[in-house]
Design a protein around this motif. Structure first.
Motif, short mmCIF file in Angstrom:
data_model
loop_
_atom_site.label_atom_id
_atom_site.label_comp_id
_atom_site.label_asym_id
_atom_site.label_seq_id
_atom_site.Cartn_x
_atom_site.Cartn_y
_atom_site.Cartn_z
N LEU A 39 -10.19 -5.73 -5.10
CA LEU A 39 -11.44 -5.91 -4.34
C LEU A 39 -12.60 -5.27 -5.08
O LEU A 39 -13.70 -5.83 -5.17
N ASN A 40 -12.35 -4.09 -5.61
CA ASN A 40 -13.41 -3.37 -6.31
C ASN A 40 -13.91 -4.16 -7.51
O ASN A 40 -15.11 -4.25 -7.75
N ARG A 41 -12.96 -4.79 -8.22
CA ARG A 41 -13.31 -5.50 -9.46
C ARG A 41 -13.78 -6.93 -9.18
O ARG A 41 -14.77 -7.38 -9.74
N GLN A 42 -13.09 -7.63 -8.27
CA GLN A 42 -13.34 -9.07 -8.15
C GLN A 42 -14.26 -9.45 -6.99
O GLN A 42 -14.77 -10.55 -6.95
N VAL A 43 -14.42 -8.58 -6.02
CA VAL A 43 -15.18 -8.96 -4.83
C VAL A 43 -16.44 -8.10 -4.65
O VAL A 43 -17.55 -8.62 -4.54
N LEU A 44 -16.27 -6.79 -4.66
CA LEU A 44 -17.43 -5.92 -4.38
C LEU A 44 -18.52 -6.04 -5.45
O LEU A 44 -19.70 -5.82 -5.16
N THR A 45 -18.13 -6.44 -6.68
CA THR A 45 -19.15 -6.64 -7.72
C THR A 45 -20.11 -7.76 -7.34
O THR A 45 -21.25 -7.80 -7.79
N HIS A 46 -19.66 -8.69 -6.47
CA HIS A 46 -20.54 -9.78 -6.02
C HIS A 46 -21.34 -9.38 -4.79
O HIS A 46 -22.14 -10.16 -4.28
N LEU A 47 -21.05 -8.19 -4.27
CA LEU A 47 -21.68 -7.78 -3.01
C LEU A 47 -22.34 -6.40 -3.16
O LEU A 47 -21.94 -5.43 -2.51
N PRO A 48 -23.38 -6.33 -4.00
CA PRO A 48 -23.98 -5.01 -4.27
C PRO A 48 -24.57 -4.35 -3.03
O PRO A 48 -24.61 -3.12 -2.95
N THR A 49 -24.96 -5.15 -2.04
CA THR A 49 -25.55 -4.53 -0.84
C THR A 49 -24.50 -3.76 -0.04
O THR A 49 -24.82 -2.80 0.65
N ILE A 50 -23.24 -4.18 -0.15
CA ILE A 50 -22.17 -3.46 0.56
C ILE A 50 -21.74 -2.26 -0.30
O ILE A 50 -21.73 -1.11 0.17
N ALA A 51 -21.42 -2.53 -1.57
CA ALA A 51 -20.94 -1.45 -2.45
C ALA A 51 -21.99 -0.34 -2.55
O ALA A 51 -21.65 0.85 -2.56
N GLY A 52 -23.28 -0.72 -2.58
CA GLY A 52 -24.36 0.25 -2.78
C GLY A 52 -24.56 1.21 -1.60
O GLY A 52 -25.26 2.21 -1.72
N PHE A 60 -12.87 5.39 -2.74
CA PHE A 60 -11.50 5.66 -3.18
C PHE A 60 -10.78 4.33 -3.38
O PHE A 60 -10.62 3.56 -2.44
N VAL A 61 -10.41 4.11 -4.63
CA VAL A 61 -9.84 2.80 -4.99
C VAL A 61 -8.35 2.97 -5.27
O VAL A 61 -7.98 3.71 -6.19
N GLY A 96 -10.33 -4.09 2.91
CA GLY A 96 -9.26 -4.69 2.13
C GLY A 96 -8.31 -5.49 3.00
O GLY A 96 -8.58 -5.77 4.17
N GLY A 97 -7.15 -5.80 2.39
CA GLY A 97 -6.11 -6.51 3.12
C GLY A 97 -5.31 -5.55 3.97
O GLY A 97 -5.70 -4.39 4.17
N THR A 123 -8.47 -10.19 3.88
CA THR A 123 -7.50 -11.29 3.74
C THR A 123 -7.37 -11.95 5.11
O THR A 123 -7.68 -11.32 6.14
N LEU A 124 -6.86 -13.19 5.11
CA LEU A 124 -6.65 -13.85 6.40
C LEU A 124 -5.61 -13.06 7.21
O LEU A 124 -5.75 -12.88 8.43
N MET A 125 -4.57 -12.55 6.51
CA MET A 125 -3.52 -11.75 7.16
C MET A 125 -4.13 -10.55 7.90
O MET A 125 -3.77 -10.25 9.03
N ALA A 126 -5.05 -9.87 7.22
CA ALA A 126 -5.64 -8.67 7.84
C ALA A 126 -6.63 -9.07 8.94
O ALA A 126 -6.75 -8.36 9.95
N MET A 127 -7.34 -10.20 8.76
CA MET A 127 -8.33 -10.60 9.78
C MET A 127 -7.67 -10.97 11.11
O MET A 127 -8.15 -10.60 12.17
N VAL A 128 -6.55 -11.71 11.03
CA VAL A 128 -5.96 -12.19 12.28
C VAL A 128 -4.85 -11.28 12.79
O VAL A 128 -4.36 -11.47 13.89
N ASP A 129 -4.45 -10.29 11.97
CA ASP A 129 -3.29 -9.51 12.39
C ASP A 129 -3.40 -8.02 12.04
O ASP A 129 -3.60 -7.18 12.92
N ALA A 130 -3.28 -7.70 10.74
CA ALA A 130 -3.06 -6.29 10.36
C ALA A 130 -4.17 -5.33 10.78
O ALA A 130 -3.89 -4.18 11.13
N SER A 131 -5.42 -5.78 10.77
CA SER A 131 -6.51 -4.82 11.03
C SER A 131 -6.74 -4.60 12.53
O SER A 131 -7.49 -3.72 12.93
#
Ligand SMILES: NC(=O)c1ccc[n+]([C@@H]2O[C@H](COP(=O)([O-])OP(=O)(O)OC[C@H]3O[C@@H](n4cnc5c(N)ncnc54)[C@H](O)[C@@H]3O)[C@@H](O)[C@H]2O)c1
Ligand SMILES: [Zn+2]
Length: 356
Positions: A39-52, A60-61, A96-97, A123-131
């Motif tokens: 997530l840190n490498r592939q997703v948050l780099t596209h979302l600077p407003t969240i990471a920032g 903590f990664v 994360g997931g 992840t879809l798993m975390a959205m509908v279940d794990a979280s």
């Protein structure tokens, strides 16, 4: 934006997620983000407003995957958070997931006898279940979820937009839990599921809403799994056995792939032991076989699966206990399943999946 109950929110864009994060950051003395390397490498780099929003030393990664759901990782995170001056008014944000929400939720539940945490499932798993539902856990050795707690997050904020970065195989894995929810609720929910995994964003968002609404309602009725919440184990008794045994295969199965196979076993047993209509079962059998892919299951036979089921923590005494279905939306809890029936169902399913 859709609000489901008191602490569950589905937002339409990253800006709304940032707004929610700012709200919680203002309310807490210290805030830390737990996420994983992908997530840190592939997703948050596209979302600077969240990471920032988070200071660098407050991020903590962890390594992706089950390996991070460990006591060792828990200890490391607790030590790092202590060094940052975490107290009982601090907040952990898990982005994360299911691995991150299970681990971060567990850390939050034990640090200082419990600090607040916010779940942002990706992840879809975390959205509908794990979280959702307050269950947290880490693994002990190879045994999954052996140490855990019930610790409700202050809120779960779901932004389906995260799924555009999620690999297709992971998306399908989460869809298995949606199928489970559809079978357990019946009605319009199961009709929606029968159309398969949506390929457009609006239908996907609507599927997430149905699925998470259902999970939240089951949890709300029985938060500590004394009774009706057990229905959510549909497909999981045999599913956990497939998942554990596949660890020694070239391609270990994802949780959802194992659950899809576990649902096939539960459908077979439901026809035999719970009077489930056989044409309904056949329809969903075909659905699961065409919608899911099952990696090869080298050197594993039905006997091993049956033996593994008997180790399952949900078994009382010696007979395997399953959640079965009487019909769509009508689960049967704690159904005793004789070994012969279990063996036959598992063998049939393995033949259907791989022709074994
Ligand atoms: N607590 C509960 O009630 C509950 C319920 C179901 C599952 N679980 C647990 O959840 C875990 C499985 O969760 P999962 O399927 O989310 O697995 P996961 O957390 O391992 O995530 C799957 C993979 O996708 C990557 N990823 C996550 N979000 C991404 C995104 N948006 N784009 C690209 N890559 C992304 C991750 O780095 C990882 O490699 C298991 O440990 C299971 O025991 C818990
Ligand atoms: Zn599951």
């Amino acid at each position: 934006m859709v609000s489901i109950g008191e602490n569950l929110l589905i937002v339409n864009d990253a800006a709304a997620l940032v707004w929610r994060l700012r709200h919680y950051m203002a309310e807490h003395s210290e805030v830390a983000l737990i996420t994983d390397e992908n997530l840190n490498r592939q997703v948050l780099t596209h979302l600077p407003t969240i990471a920032g929003l988070f200071p660098l030393d407050g991020v903590f990664v962890v390594k992706p995957g089950e390996v991070s759901k460990s006591i060792t990782q828990t200890e490391q995170l607790c030590l790092s958070l202590m060094k940052r001056g975490f107290d009982r008014h601090s907040l952990i944000v898990n982005l994360g997931g299911g691995v991150v929400t299970d681990l971060g939720g567990f850390v939050a539940s034990v640090l200082k006898r419990g600090v607040a945490h916010l779940n942002i499932p990706t992840t879809l798993m975390a959205m509908v279940d794990a979280s959702v539902g307050g269950k947290t856990a880490v693994n002990l050795g190879h045994a999954k979820n052996q140490v855990g707690t019930f610790h409700e997050p202050v809120e779960v904020v779901i932004w389906p937009g995260f799924l555009k970065w999620l690999p297709e195989r992971e998306l399908l894995s989460g869809f298995a839990e949606c199928v489970k929810h559809g079978l357990l609720q019946g009605g319009n929910h199961i009709k929606m599921i029968s159309k398969g995994l949506p390929d457009d964003q609006n239908r996907l968002a609507s599927l997430i809403e149905w699925s998470v609404r259902f999970k939240a309602s089951v949890v709300c009725a029985d938060p500590f799994e004394k009774d009706s919440r057990k229905m959510l184990n549909l497909g999981h008794t045999a599913g956990h056995a497939f998942e554990a045994l596949s660890m020694s295969c070239t391609t270990p199965w994802l949780h959802g792939e194992a659950i899809a196979a576990g649902l096939l076993v539960a459908l077979q047993l439901s026809v035999r032991l719970a009077h489930l209509d056989s044409s309904f079962a056949s329809y969903w059998e075909k659905f699961l076989l065409t919608n899911f892919n099952f990696p090869p299951f080298e050197g594993i036979d039905a006997d091993q699966v049956v033996r593994m089921v008997s180790f399952d923590k949900k078994n009382v005494g010696r007979s395997a206990r399953f959640v079965l279905l009487k019909g769509p939306g009508v689960p049967v809890l704690d159904q005793a399943v004789p070994d012969d029936d279990l063996f036959n169902a598992v063998r049939n399913v393995m033949r259907l999946i791989h022709g074994l």
